[in-house]
Design a protein around this motif. Structure first.
Motif, PDB file in Angstrom:
ATOM      1  N   ASP A 153      57.203  63.576  28.407  1.00 32.11           N
ATOM      2  CA  ASP A 153      57.288  62.530  27.394  1.00 32.11           C
ATOM      3  C   ASP A 153      57.668  61.242  28.100  1.00 32.11           C
ATOM      4  OD1 ASP A 153      57.346  61.281  24.894  1.00 32.11           O
ATOM      5  OD2 ASP A 153      59.465  61.728  24.587  1.00 32.11           O
ATOM      6  N   GLY A 154      57.000  60.178  27.740  1.00 32.06           N
ATOM      7  CA  GLY A 154      57.349  58.884  28.331  1.00 32.06           C
ATOM      8  C   GLY A 154      57.156  58.852  29.828  1.00 32.06           C
ATOM      9  N   GLY A 155      56.180  59.559  30.310  1.00 40.38           N
ATOM     10  CA  GLY A 155      55.853  59.476  31.720  1.00 40.38           C
ATOM     11  C   GLY A 155      56.760  60.264  32.644  1.00 40.38           C
ATOM     12  N   ARG A 156      57.563  61.186  32.079  1.00 41.30           N
ATOM     13  CA  ARG A 156      58.416  61.980  32.959  1.00 41.30           C
ATOM     14  C   ARG A 156      58.587  63.392  32.399  1.00 41.30           C
ATOM     15  NH1 ARG A 156      64.754  61.542  32.216  1.00 41.30           N
ATOM     16  NH2 ARG A 156      64.332  63.701  32.728  1.00 41.30           N
ATOM     17  N   TRP A 158      60.813  66.552  31.094  1.00 42.57           N
ATOM     18  CA  TRP A 158      62.085  66.904  30.464  1.00 42.57           C
ATOM     19  C   TRP A 158      62.150  68.425  30.434  1.00 42.57           C
ATOM     20  CZ3 TRP A 158      65.108  62.796  29.112  1.00 42.57           C
ATOM     21  CH2 TRP A 158      64.480  61.569  28.889  1.00 42.57           C
ATOM     22  N   GLN A 170      76.177  63.163  24.896  1.00 39.67           N
ATOM     23  CA  GLN A 170      75.759  61.773  24.834  1.00 39.67           C
ATOM     24  C   GLN A 170      75.436  61.410  23.398  1.00 39.67           C
ATOM     25  OE1 GLN A 170      72.680  62.085  28.003  1.00 39.67           O
ATOM     26  NE2 GLN A 170      73.791  60.336  28.793  1.00 39.67           N
ATOM     27  N   LYS A 176      69.260  64.056  26.245  1.00 38.35           N
ATOM     28  CA  LYS A 176      68.314  63.574  27.234  1.00 38.35           C
ATOM     29  C   LYS A 176      69.059  63.289  28.527  1.00 38.35           C
ATOM     30  CE  LYS A 176      64.803  63.395  24.437  1.00 38.35           C
ATOM     31  NZ  LYS A 176      63.419  63.000  24.398  1.00 38.35           N
ATOM     32  N   ARG A 177      68.643  63.936  29.548  1.00 44.78           N
ATOM     33  CA  ARG A 177      69.384  63.802  30.793  1.00 44.78           C
ATOM     34  C   ARG A 177      68.805  62.728  31.688  1.00 44.78           C
ATOM     35  NH1 ARG A 177      74.408  65.972  31.245  1.00 44.78           N
ATOM     36  NH2 ARG A 177      74.284  63.902  30.424  1.00 44.78           N
ATOM     37  N   SER A 179      67.268  60.442  34.770  1.00 45.47           N
ATOM     38  CA  SER A 179      65.901  60.245  35.241  1.00 45.47           C
ATOM     39  C   SER A 179      65.673  60.865  36.615  1.00 45.47           C
ATOM     40  CB  SER A 179      65.631  58.747  35.367  1.00 45.47           C
ATOM     41  OG  SER A 179      65.900  58.113  34.167  1.00 45.47           O
ATOM     42  N   PHE A 180      66.706  61.470  37.173  1.00 47.14           N
ATOM     43  CA  PHE A 180      66.575  62.004  38.524  1.00 47.14           C
ATOM     44  C   PHE A 180      66.764  63.518  38.549  1.00 47.14           C
ATOM     45  CE2 PHE A 180      68.032  57.622  39.165  1.00 47.14           C
ATOM     46  CZ  PHE A 180      66.975  57.161  39.923  1.00 47.14           C
ATOM     47  N   LYS A 202      68.041  63.009  43.900  1.00 42.98           N
ATOM     48  CA  LYS A 202      67.465  61.801  43.305  1.00 42.98           C
ATOM     49  C   LYS A 202      65.947  61.710  43.417  1.00 42.98           C
ATOM     50  CE  LYS A 202      69.721  58.185  42.528  1.00 42.98           C
ATOM     51  NZ  LYS A 202      70.384  56.889  42.481  1.00 42.98           N
ATOM     52  N   PRO A 204      62.742  61.154  41.457  1.00 37.62           N
ATOM     53  CA  PRO A 204      62.473  60.623  40.114  1.00 37.62           C
ATOM     54  C   PRO A 204      61.755  61.643  39.229  1.00 37.62           C
ATOM     55  CG  PRO A 204      61.805  59.062  41.801  1.00 37.62           C
ATOM     56  CD  PRO A 204      62.141  60.333  42.515  1.00 37.62           C
ATOM     57  N   SER A 206      59.972  60.911  36.930  1.00 33.61           N
ATOM     58  CA  SER A 206      58.639  60.366  36.647  1.00 33.61           C
ATOM     59  C   SER A 206      57.631  60.755  37.714  1.00 33.61           C
ATOM     60  CB  SER A 206      58.720  58.841  36.534  1.00 33.61           C
ATOM     61  OG  SER A 206      59.245  58.305  37.737  1.00 33.61           O
ATOM     62  N   HIS A 239      74.290  67.400  34.223  1.00 34.02           N
ATOM     63  CA  HIS A 239      75.577  67.009  34.780  1.00 34.02           C
ATOM     64  C   HIS A 239      76.515  68.206  34.673  1.00 34.02           C
ATOM     65  CE1 HIS A 239      75.034  62.522  35.036  1.00 34.02           C
ATOM     66  NE2 HIS A 239      73.915  62.952  34.527  1.00 34.02           N
TER      67      HIS A 239
ATOM     68  N   GLU B  72      78.812  56.377  19.333  1.00 31.56           N
ATOM     69  CA  GLU B  72      80.134  56.911  19.635  1.00 31.56           C
ATOM     70  C   GLU B  72      80.411  56.769  21.129  1.00 31.56           C
ATOM     71  OE1 GLU B  72      78.634  60.722  18.556  1.00 31.56           O
ATOM     72  OE2 GLU B  72      78.943  61.530  20.566  1.00 31.56           O
ATOM     73  N   GLY B 154      63.722  54.638  41.543  1.00 33.62           N
ATOM     74  CA  GLY B 154      63.225  55.905  41.022  1.00 33.62           C
ATOM     75  C   GLY B 154      62.019  55.744  40.117  1.00 33.62           C
ATOM     76  N   SER B 179      65.505  56.080  29.331  1.00 33.11           N
ATOM     77  CA  SER B 179      64.229  55.902  29.996  1.00 33.11           C
ATOM     78  C   SER B 179      63.254  55.102  29.150  1.00 33.11           C
ATOM     79  CB  SER B 179      63.598  57.266  30.258  1.00 33.11           C
ATOM     80  OG  SER B 179      64.486  58.066  30.954  1.00 33.11           O
ATOM     81  N   PHE B 180      63.670  54.707  27.962  1.00 33.24           N
ATOM     82  CA  PHE B 180      62.754  54.017  27.059  1.00 33.24           C
ATOM     83  C   PHE B 180      63.225  52.600  26.764  1.00 33.24           C
ATOM     84  CE2 PHE B 180      62.234  58.538  26.030  1.00 33.24           C
ATOM     85  CZ  PHE B 180      60.883  58.658  26.295  1.00 33.24           C
ATOM     86  N   PRO B 204      57.929  53.648  27.838  1.00 33.64           N
ATOM     87  CA  PRO B 204      58.595  54.225  29.026  1.00 33.64           C
ATOM     88  C   PRO B 204      58.979  53.172  30.057  1.00 33.64           C
ATOM     89  CG  PRO B 204      56.585  55.427  28.474  1.00 33.64           C
ATOM     90  CD  PRO B 204      56.603  54.197  27.604  1.00 33.64           C
ATOM     91  N   SER B 206      59.276  53.674  32.982  1.00 30.53           N
ATOM     92  CA  SER B 206      58.471  53.929  34.185  1.00 30.53           C
ATOM     93  C   SER B 206      57.129  53.199  34.128  1.00 30.53           C
ATOM     94  CB  SER B 206      58.243  55.434  34.349  1.00 30.53           C
ATOM     95  OG  SER B 206      57.617  55.952  33.187  1.00 30.53           O
TER      96      SER B 206
END
Lengths: 573, 573
Positions: A153-156, A158, A170, A176-177, A179-180, A202, A204, A206, A239, B72, B154, B179-180, B204, B206
């Motif tokens: 999704d969105g060029g990367r 997940w 979050q 959503k974690r 980008s790396f 690290k 990417p 993407s 994480h 939050e 990245g 990422s968006f 994105p 990216s």
């Protein structure tokens, strides 16, 4: 839920044994209901009758947790033990199976807690892995294990599957974690990190594309050595959020016969706690699946603890970090406010929110370069400004030698450590890290680590982990082919981070004995020691093996730097 | 810092006027020291002597905040007012200038707080903008304003500048956002959202590349109408983290003569608070710069408040969301536990941690489809399971009609609202949203909105914002060319989210009067009303303009659906 008590199903509190049985679906609510039945005024045993207990994040208790060396955040907790005393939870061999972003146990402000006889696993691990199909200087192609679903999704890429992406710490509904991605190659056959590899951090997200269903291409200039076809690439995309058991501000905690097959952060993490025993526990992937990773980070980690830490008869393998780490905290002085008051920082971002000192504590000031003590003081008052910043007022005027950048270290938290009859290895990085001035005994263990087998360090510029040792006995252990990766110099690495220009006449560490151990090794880089006063190396056996290819080493046998009173029967260089 | 008091510089508490002067660099510590001097037992005025006060996040107080309709998190707060009573902060025309991720004011558990006579701005805004240079169906090219630096890492763009990327509420030292990117086109000359545009969300990060320094290309299939060259593209790359003033669990709060030029979330957000006045305040970009955006979200927002909310003589322009929103919360029933107890959810993720009800509160149950009341109950006990899940026990047995999916609404939090002599407009989205059963008076205001000028809604399936109105008077306002964007149907949109199949004989809203207003408009889609009992539309003047191109409309004049007792002198369709 069923709360049963032999003979007296209603008035179960009197005998203070609470029994529960597994229910279909989520066991969170029934377990919480059982915890509500624990009396305040007597010891109690909560028995999980043998079976499979599933836990989901949706209805789990949520608490904000600062967990040292893990990620801070609002965490969902399956079994929150808060302010409870004299409780045993006996799993009777049950399997505790977790779904999504939920931490198994938090033990906070408790005394006298025993957890025993159960296993912990996650349906969807916090890492993904697959078999390496093709490698060149521009990309690695991996056939992903089917239990590690993903989408684009969105060029990367997940990662998803079994609640993995739901309800994180979050903002927002979905998790959503970063980008790396972090990659690490494992030897599929040996089920350990591959020979000579290092972290490839690290990458990417993407840069990942799908060639066909389940086959992905990671566009990356992989560091040498390039990964081997048919080895397993482990991809970290998380994480350190979901610990296994967190012991916080508690005392007299025993964990016995608990098998942790997977956790999303450290398996056992204790902070500001007193007297902890890990007895016959396992942190390792389940023997019946092909997962390479057990704990997402260390198997066990003890920060600012005291009393006796015992790790006896345990097996900690395949973690993404160390099996044991015992240390205090150096907190750098960032501002001198007045003659009694300083502002200090938590130097490492994963120390966020951990108090730098307590009222009444004795404090040692250390020089930021030499790490050597320069003064002492007694704390009158501590105020938290934010999770990284503290205002500390002292009873007496500050010594004039103090400069910003120097560190404070609380002498209130100095545990003794006993590590005996354990098996450690196959993990990313090293064996136990020991930084405490207490009595330390490491005896009868088997070590097989990609990096150093034992590391005794200390630094106040990077990890800010304090604790110059005073009394360490390492005896009768087997160091079995350690150093097949790239983490550390020497099978035993005593390497406080002091630059050569600041190594003085006084040593940082004291009294380390290596007695009658067995080194089975394919290289001769045995013991590196810097800034130790009192190093005894005697009666160790060295057996050369051919189990791994030769590797480039920087010394043979023993190498010392700025050590005093060294007695060794090993060759020195 | 200097704490001065005329005549009695030491014993300043007696007269209870505390004065501070700006210091070079960060004023956080000196302001916090001044707050420490506030006596508990008498009213006090803190005077910021006229000047520029800079505030950085590094040493700011940090608190975990659940802020409804915002994000939050652990937030750094420049001026934390916690448990303070009868305090006035008089800025004497000072400029409060913020650097990085720090929220100006938190007012929590306070009574009798007045903030007055200062401005708030950020050196680096929480959005970035640039002038559109080229557009086609595949990309938009933008010359970025130099105050909005960025870099690539990245494979994606990151935004930076003046502490922007430091110390967020997420893990780690550096702040890394989603990422968006969200894009919105503004008319550079008119300094308002461009004609006919809509949100372009989730581009994105990216997909951005740099053509030359400061000139970036966003590879995106932009929705029609395509952006116009020389218009300004505003790029949002943040969450609703840094509010301007948050009023939480407080009462009798007055904010007067405060100009907010920019904030990273809502400018004024109040929750569970009683009696709030915004008098002669501004939320708008600074007149002397070219920024298009003032508040990152609503200018003012009131959730579960009571007493009287007054917004008098204010100007709220160029926000990325509404100027005013007053509402309660519908919380869906997710489980019926026993005959007295239910589990309910916070339906929207930005309601996380906001209590769904209080002990002793009267609760109304509403049908999830019709939104109409089906039962009432009195709360005996509320327990928070986690930030989205609550266990609510009732005094009496639950009515048998209740089903999962139905919602509860607390009748404890029903404010009166007076909005008078204000100027609202040029923002993304609409004018005021009103959802409260209290007395509402909207008089003498000037509205110029891309969407509807006033929205009176209610839904329990998406935003979960409750509050069927009972008494709304909209009189003597000017609706000046509203509806030039794509947010809402009708200049006045009364549109509770009830599907036609569930519109019954009873109306959701009651008693809405539109009297003697002036509609200056380029289209005839004036008033849409659904499910109102008692709609009076009288004496309104309609002046046709040619200030914007004609637009496609779905009705002319007044359109009603399922309304009762309508008196209107407008044409109906």
């Amino acid at each position: 839920m069923q709360v049963l008590n032999k003979g007296t199903p209603v008035n179960y509190k009197e005998s203070c044994i609470i029994r529960i049985q597994p229910v279909d679906g989520d066991n969170i609510s029934s377990l919480r209901d059982a915890l509500r039945c624990i009396p305040d005024d007597q010891s109690c045993t909560l028995i999980l009758e043998h079976g499979d207990y599933h836990f989901y994040s949706d209805h789990a208790t949520e608490l904000f947790c600062f967990v040292s060396n893990n990620s801070e955040g609002l965490k969902r907790i399956a079994v929150p033990l808060i302010g409870i005393h004299d409780l045993t939870i006996d799993g009777q061999g049950s399997r505790l199976i977790f779904h999504g972003r939920v931490c198994p146990f938090l033990i906070r402000n408790c005394t006298g807690i025993t957890l025993k006889n159960f296993s912990v696993d996650y349906v969807r691990p916090f890492v993904s892995q697959g078999t390496i199909q093709a490698v060149d200087t521009e990309a690695v192609t991996v056939r992903m294990d089917t239990e590690n679903p993903y989408y684009f999704d969105g060029g990367r890429i997940w990662f998803s599957g079994d609640c993995y992406h739901q309800q994180g710490c979050q903002n927002g509904k979905l998790f959503k974690r970063d980008s790396f991605l972090h990659c690490l190659e494992f030897d599929t056959h040996k089920r350990e990190t591959a020979y000579g590899v290092q972290d490839h951090y690290k990458m990417p997200a993407s840069g990942v594309s799908e060639i066909e269903e389940g086959l992905i291409r990671l566009a990356t200039s992989y560091p040498t050595p390039l990964p081997q076809i048919d080895n397993t690439l482990v991809i970290s995309h998380d994480h350190r959020d979901c610990f296994g058991v967190c012991i916080d501000e508690s005392s007299e905690v025993t964990i016995e016969g608990v098998d942790i097959y997977h956790t999303g952060a450290m398996a056992f993490i204790a902070q500001r706690s007193d007297t902890i025993s890990l007895l016959s526990c396992t942190v390792a992937p389940h023997p019946n699946n092909g997962r390479m990773v057990s704990s997402f980070a260390d198997a066990s980690h003890f920060v600012n603890c005291r009393g006796l830490i015992r790790i006896i008869g345990c097996r900690f393998e395949n973690m993404l970090d160390d099996p044991v780490n015992v240390h205090g905290i150096y907190s750098p002085v960032c501002r001198i406010i007045d003659k009694h008051t300083i502002e200090v920082m938590n130097g490492h971002h994963e120390q966020a929110g951990i108090p730098v000192a307590d009222r009444g504590a004795e404090i040692r000031f250390v020089d930021q370069n030499s790490l050597l003590p320069i003064a002492h003081g007694m704390v009158k008052r501590v105020e938290s400004i934010n999770r990284f910043t503290w205002r500390v007022e002292f009873v007496n005027a500050l010594p004039s030698v103090i400069r910003t950048g120097d560190c404070i270290e609380s002498l209130q938290w100095v545990p003794d450590v006993e590590i005996r009859d354990c098996v450690f290895g196959k993990n990313r990085a090293r064996g136990p890290l020991i930084s405490t001035a207490g009595s330390v005994k490491i005896e009868g263990n088997h070590f097989h680590h990609a990096g150093s087998a034992i590391k005794i360090s200390g630094d106040c510029n990077d990890w800010f982990e304090s604790g110059a040792v005073k009394d360490v006995l390492i005896r009768n252990n087997i160091f079995d082919n350690c150093g097949y990766g790239k983490w550390g110099t020497g099978i035993i690495a005593i390497d406080p981070e002091i630059r050569p220009s600041h190594l003085g006449h006084n040593a940082y560490h004291q009294n380390i004995s290596l007695i009658e151990n067995e080194f089975r090794t394919f290289h001769q880089e045995l013991i590196f020691a810097r800034s130790v006063d009192g190093l005894i190396i005697q009666g160790n056996r060295i057996e050369k093996t051919r189990d791994y290819p030769e590797k480039e080493t920087t010394f043979e046998g023993l190498k010392t730097e700025a050590c005093l009173h060294v007695q060794s029967d090993l060759p020195s260089c």
